[in-house]
Write an enzyme that holds these catalytic residues in place. Structure first.
Site, PDB file in Angstrom:
ATOM      1  N   LYS A 123       0.790  -1.493  -0.232  1.00  0.00           N
ATOM      2  CA  LYS A 123      -0.206  -0.064   0.215  1.00  0.00           C
ATOM      3  C   LYS A 123       0.908   1.339  -0.031  1.00  0.00           C
ATOM      4  O   LYS A 123       0.448   2.687  -0.285  1.00  0.00           O
ATOM      5  CB  LYS A 123      -0.818   0.216   1.169  1.00  0.00           C
ATOM      6  CG  LYS A 123      -2.229  -0.742   1.404  1.00  0.00           C
ATOM      7  CD  LYS A 123      -3.088  -0.180   2.096  1.00  0.00           C
ATOM      8  CE  LYS A 123      -2.604  -0.658   3.284  1.00  0.00           C
ATOM      9  NZ  LYS A 123      -2.350  -0.476   4.859  1.00  0.00           N
TER      10      LYS A 123
ATOM     11  N   ARG B 175      -9.653   1.008  10.103  1.00  0.00           N
ATOM     12  CA  ARG B 175      -9.612  -0.913  10.000  1.00  0.00           C
ATOM     13  C   ARG B 175     -10.290  -1.559  10.724  1.00  0.00           C
ATOM     14  O   ARG B 175     -10.228  -2.750  11.191  1.00  0.00           O
ATOM     15  CB  ARG B 175      -8.065  -0.709  10.589  1.00  0.00           C
ATOM     16  CG  ARG B 175      -6.643  -0.838  10.050  1.00  0.00           C
ATOM     17  CD  ARG B 175      -5.960  -0.735  11.555  1.00  0.00           C
ATOM     18  NE  ARG B 175      -4.513  -1.542  10.927  1.00  0.00           N
ATOM     19  CZ  ARG B 175      -3.467  -0.570  10.025  1.00  0.00           C
ATOM     20  NH1 ARG B 175      -3.322   0.120   9.699  1.00  0.00           N
ATOM     21  NH2 ARG B 175      -3.002  -1.102  10.029  1.00  0.00           N
TER      22      ARG B 175
ATOM     23  N   ARG C 143      11.584  -7.208   5.616  1.00  0.00           N
ATOM     24  CA  ARG C 143      11.696  -5.811   5.744  1.00  0.00           C
ATOM     25  C   ARG C 143      12.267  -5.148   6.478  1.00  0.00           C
ATOM     26  O   ARG C 143      12.982  -4.311   6.679  1.00  0.00           O
ATOM     27  CB  ARG C 143       9.601  -5.171   5.149  1.00  0.00           C
ATOM     28  CG  ARG C 143       9.352  -4.094   5.482  1.00  0.00           C
ATOM     29  CD  ARG C 143       8.646  -3.395   4.902  1.00  0.00           C
ATOM     30  NE  ARG C 143       7.389  -3.573   6.003  1.00  0.00           N
ATOM     31  CZ  ARG C 143       6.252  -2.879   6.259  1.00  0.00           C
ATOM     32  NH1 ARG C 143       5.098  -2.963   5.002  1.00  0.00           N
ATOM     33  NH2 ARG C 143       5.521  -3.577   7.337  1.00  0.00           N
TER      34      ARG C 143
ATOM     35  N   ARG D 220      11.024  -3.869  10.362  1.00  0.00           N
ATOM     36  CA  ARG D 220      10.580  -2.946  10.930  1.00  0.00           C
ATOM     37  C   ARG D 220      10.487  -2.949  12.190  1.00  0.00           C
ATOM     38  O   ARG D 220      10.344  -4.238  11.918  1.00  0.00           O
ATOM     39  CB  ARG D 220       9.106  -2.010  10.280  1.00  0.00           C
ATOM     40  CG  ARG D 220       8.683  -0.872  10.854  1.00  0.00           C
ATOM     41  CD  ARG D 220       7.673  -0.663  10.280  1.00  0.00           C
ATOM     42  NE  ARG D 220       6.426  -1.057  10.065  1.00  0.00           N
ATOM     43  CZ  ARG D 220       5.034  -0.704  10.038  1.00  0.00           C
ATOM     44  NH1 ARG D 220       5.379  -0.163   8.951  1.00  0.00           N
ATOM     45  NH2 ARG D 220       4.025  -1.315  10.076  1.00  0.00           N
TER      46      ARG D 220
ATOM     47  N   ARG E 199      -0.426  -8.812  13.770  1.00  0.00           N
ATOM     48  CA  ARG E 199      -0.729  -7.807  12.625  1.00  0.00           C
ATOM     49  C   ARG E 199      -2.197  -8.522  11.324  1.00  0.00           C
ATOM     50  O   ARG E 199      -3.240  -7.742  11.459  1.00  0.00           O
ATOM     51  CB  ARG E 199       0.167  -7.698  12.243  1.00  0.00           C
ATOM     52  CG  ARG E 199       0.941  -5.827  12.810  1.00  0.00           C
ATOM     53  CD  ARG E 199       1.765  -5.340  13.064  1.00  0.00           C
ATOM     54  NE  ARG E 199       2.084  -5.249  11.232  1.00  0.00           N
ATOM     55  CZ  ARG E 199       3.175  -4.854  10.563  1.00  0.00           C
ATOM     56  NH1 ARG E 199       4.557  -5.639  10.919  1.00  0.00           N
ATOM     57  NH2 ARG E 199       3.326  -4.893   9.198  1.00  0.00           N
TER      58      ARG E 199
HETATM   59  P1  ADP Z   1       1.433  -2.003   8.066  1.00  0.00           P
HETATM   60  O1  ADP Z   1      -0.280  -1.819   7.263  1.00  0.00           O
HETATM   61  O2  ADP Z   1       2.037  -2.292   7.951  1.00  0.00           O
HETATM   62  O3  ADP Z   1       0.913  -3.032   9.226  1.00  0.00           O
HETATM   63  P2  ADP Z   1       0.646   0.698   9.434  1.00  0.00           P
HETATM   64  O4  ADP Z   1       1.596   0.616   9.218  1.00  0.00           O
HETATM   65  O5  ADP Z   1      -0.523   0.681   8.333  1.00  0.00           O
HETATM   66  O6  ADP Z   1       1.275  -0.732   8.562  1.00  0.00           O
HETATM   67  O7  ADP Z   1      -0.312   0.454  10.944  1.00  0.00           O
HETATM   68  C1  ADP Z   1       1.216   0.164  11.746  1.00  0.00           C
HETATM   69  C2  ADP Z   1       0.588  -0.083  13.091  1.00  0.00           C
HETATM   70  O8  ADP Z   1      -0.252   0.710  13.784  1.00  0.00           O
HETATM   71  C3  ADP Z   1      -1.488  -0.954  13.388  1.00  0.00           C
HETATM   72  O9  ADP Z   1      -0.167  -2.360  13.198  1.00  0.00           O
HETATM   73  C4  ADP Z   1      -1.647  -0.804  14.603  1.00  0.00           C
HETATM   74  O10 ADP Z   1      -0.939  -1.298  15.799  1.00  0.00           O
HETATM   75  C5  ADP Z   1      -1.425   0.519  14.015  1.00  0.00           C
HETATM   76  N1  ADP Z   1      -2.100   1.978  13.731  1.00  0.00           N
HETATM   77  C6  ADP Z   1      -2.359   1.800  12.391  1.00  0.00           C
HETATM   78  N2  ADP Z   1      -3.509   2.591  11.782  1.00  0.00           N
HETATM   79  C7  ADP Z   1      -4.727   1.776  12.515  1.00  0.00           C
HETATM   80  C8  ADP Z   1      -6.056   1.862  12.919  1.00  0.00           C
HETATM   81  N3  ADP Z   1      -6.394   2.545  11.455  1.00  0.00           N
HETATM   82  N4  ADP Z   1      -6.672   1.818  13.563  1.00  0.00           N
HETATM   83  C9  ADP Z   1      -5.769   1.249  14.844  1.00  0.00           C
HETATM   84  N5  ADP Z   1      -4.357   0.779  14.617  1.00  0.00           N
HETATM   85  C10 ADP Z   1      -3.442   1.562  13.756  1.00  0.00           C
END
Ligand code: ADP
Length: 186
Positions: free
Chosen positions: A13, A88, A127, A129, A140
């Protein structure tokens, strides 16, 4: 254009989002980036969020909805935006609907980037991170399946969901994105 971008962790994404915001001149609203910035700045929100992020769990809806509500009120969002990583959960999607209904600015589309789970695991493991440790990755993916996948049905019923195959080169996938968005405007 107001677009939501949905896809499991590792779907690519972020890469596609960068291209979209450039081509269509959109504000890029990535909740993951916002939370990592808050964590690094050690704000109260950041410290709280980190407790969930480090375990691969979703941060509570009220925190996220407050962050996004503030961000959507900023002037650069008036030109259109790409929501990346939000909503989400169904509760977040409903909160977003309420917010946008108040402003009379409905979403144009929800794009889903589809990638099979074994491929996701392979990509994420490479990756590096902080939350890319195998057990955190697994969590996740579980969170995605349980809490985020129901949104596909939610937006499908509203007839604004567009699914894109996330397997292929970055260029091939971006071509699909562009074609899909062109179809919206036709
Ligand atoms: P990825 O999609 O690769 O898991 P993101 O950078 O989108 O990575 O998100 C990393 C973390 O941030 C998630 O695992 C979660 O803990 C938190 N997070 C991000 N966006 C949200 C959201 N909309 N609601 C709840 N937690 C979120």
């Amino acid at each position: 254009m107001r677009i939501v971008f949905i896809g499991p962790p590792g779907a690519g994404k972020g890469t596609q989002a960068e291209r979209m915001i450039e081509k269509y001149n959109l504000a890029h609203l990535s909740t993951g980036d916002m939370l990592r910035a808050a964590r690094d700045a050690q704000t109260e929100v950041g410290r709280k969020a980190e407790q969930y992020m480090s375990k691969g769990e979703l941060v509570p809806d009220d925190i996220i909805v407050a962050i996004i509500g503030q961000r959507l009120a900023e002037p650069d969002c008036q030109k259109g935006y790409l929501l990346d990583g939000f909503p989400r959960t169904i509760a977040q999607a409903e909160a977003l609907d309420n917010l946008l209904a108040q402003k009379s600015t409905p979403l144009d589309a929800v794009l889903e980037l589809r990638v099979a789970e074994d491929e996701l695991f392979r990509r994420l493991a490479g990756r590096g991170r902080a939350d890319d440790q195998p057990d955190v990755i697994r969590q996740r993916l579980v969170a995605y399946r349980k809490q985020t996948e129901p949104l596909l049905d939610y937006y499908g019923k509203k007839k604004i969901l567009k699914s894109i195959n996330g397997l292929g080169t970055v260029d091939e996938i971006f071509d699909c994105v562009v074609e899909t968005l062109a179809g919206l405007r036709a």
